[in-house]
Design an enzyme around this catalytic site. Structure first.
Site, PDB file in Angstrom:
ATOM      1  CE1 TYR A  61      17.771 -18.078   7.112  1.00 36.22           C
ATOM      2  CE2 TYR A  61      18.082 -20.251   6.154  1.00 36.22           C
ATOM      3  CZ  TYR A  61      18.398 -19.308   7.114  1.00 36.22           C
ATOM      4  OH  TYR A  61      19.335 -19.617   8.066  1.00 36.22           O
ATOM      5  CB  SER A 207      29.316 -18.321   8.502  1.00 36.47           C
ATOM      6  OG  SER A 207      29.877 -17.275   7.772  1.00 36.47           O
ATOM      7  CD  GLN A 211      29.059 -14.100   5.801  1.00 41.08           C
ATOM      8  OE1 GLN A 211      28.483 -14.464   6.775  1.00 41.08           O
ATOM      9  NE2 GLN A 211      28.421 -13.958   4.669  1.00 41.08           N
ATOM     10  N   GLY A 212      33.011 -16.517   2.604  1.00 40.42           N
ATOM     11  CA  GLY A 212      33.817 -16.585   1.377  1.00 40.42           C
ATOM     12  C   GLY A 212      35.282 -16.254   1.580  1.00 40.42           C
ATOM     13  CG  LEU A 214      38.101 -19.671   5.667  1.00 40.51           C
ATOM     14  CD1 LEU A 214      37.298 -20.518   6.632  1.00 40.51           C
ATOM     15  CD2 LEU A 214      39.601 -19.772   5.986  1.00 40.51           C
ATOM     16  CB  THR A 215      36.626 -19.124  -1.452  1.00 46.44           C
ATOM     17  OG1 THR A 215      36.713 -17.689  -1.541  1.00 46.44           O
ATOM     18  CG2 THR A 215      35.267 -19.520  -0.893  1.00 46.44           C
ATOM     19  N   GLY A 216      39.684 -18.125  -0.687  1.00 45.97           N
ATOM     20  CA  GLY A 216      40.927 -17.625  -1.271  1.00 45.97           C
ATOM     21  C   GLY A 216      40.697 -16.689  -2.442  1.00 45.97           C
TER      22      GLY A 216
END
Length: 316
Positions: A61, A207, A211-212, A214-216
């Site tokens: 990373y 995840s 990758q975002g 599910l944030t809406g």
């Protein structure tokens, strides 16, 4: 805050882990452009303030920068912090000495003498057999440089093999880090989840917010447009977003009853599975606080049943 034990008898850690893939990573995450070390330090402090003291990193990373940042930030606190890092099997690493050398380098960057969890980043070890690899890791447990051994992206069968080799040395396999979320539920049907339960292996879910998705914040009628790798990911296309609309709608409905966001509901769903720790990536203090809102409350059985039903298409 309730804690969770890594594996059968490993260290106890927070039920949520902060992912640090983006710390120093320019390739995928635009480090230095969109955010800097000051924001990462604030994210680290915010995590400790919310009681989340478990961080996941890897030698690759930011090409070592992620570990270095954690090492620097840990120097500035007396609070105990638990680190999970990873060894990357590469073609030129084919002896047990290469495992020892990689760990030495990680410990030096992290400025610690021991990590809570040392994981194998992916299952193919090229010219090194799993025997050599797992025995090298067992040696490090005995040396006291790692508390527990984990793997990442291992299938049920690969996990059993790693578990059996380690067991002969009296070392339990503590964790398997795999992709797991409401929109990636394959581990429930391909044997990984069941094998982990049977072997006493903790699932680290990477995840966890897909990758975002599910944030809406990404929706067909939203002003938020996907950037970077998301641009070419079909899940972020109009059709992809239409497909997940019922899931997001339900997350919102459940969240509104409790004053929680869709992301917090999605993370809580993973925590209530039991034996599962979501790894939520964070680059800012605000993201850490947002993720920590998944803690210290619980979805009802009815909520869980509804989420289970609406995400059935993602079981396979």
């Amino acid at each position: 805050m309730t804690t969770i034990t890594l594996g059968q008898n490993g260290p106890t850690v927070a039920p949520l882990c902060i992912g640090t893939w983006a710390w120093g990573d320019k390739l995928f995450w635009n480090y230095g452009k969109d955010y800097n070390s000051e924001q990462l330090k604030e994210a680290f402090i915010a995590a400790l303030e919310t009681g989340v003291t478990f961080f996941d990193t890897a030698e690759v990373y930011g090409l070592g920068m992620s570990e270095e940042f954690l090492g620097q930030f840990m120097q500035q606190t007396s609070q105990p912090v638990q680190i999970a890092t990873k060894y990357g099997p590469a073609p030129w690493r084919f002896t047990s000495q290469s495992v020892a050398d990689a760990l030495t380098a990680s410990l030096k960057r992290l400025r610690v003498e021991r990590v809570a969890l040392y994981q194998v980043h992916w299952p193919f070890a090229f010219f090194m057999s799993q025997q050599t690899l797992m025995n090298a890791l067992a040696d490090e447990v005995q040396r006291g440089r790692i508390a527990t051994v984990g793997v990442s992206n291992y299938s049920a069968e690969q996990m059993r093999e790693a578990h059996d080799i380690l067991a002969r040395r009296g070392v339990p396999l503590a964790a398997n880090q795999v992709r797991y979320s409401l929109l990636t539920r394959q581990i429930e049907t391909n044997g990984i989840f069941a094998a982990a339960r049977e072997l006493g292996v903790t699932i680290l879910a990477y995840s966890p917010l897909a990758q975002g998705l599910l944030t809406g914040k990404y929706a067909t009628d939203s002003a938020e447009t996907p950037n970077g790798a998301r641009k070419i990911d079909p899940r972020f296309s109009k059709q992809g977003l239409e497909k997940i609309a019922p899931v997001i709608s339900l997350l919102r409905t459940i969240g509104e009853k409790r004053d929680r966001t869709p992301a917090q509901v999605a993370l809580n769903w993973l925590i209530v599975q039991g034996n599962t720790i979501p790894i939520a990536g964070a680059k800012t203090a605000q993201q850490v606080q947002q993720n920590a809102g998944a803690l210290n409350w619980q979805l009802t059985d009815d909520d869980i049943a509804q989420l289970d039903e609406v995400t059935r298409p993602w079981l396979h």
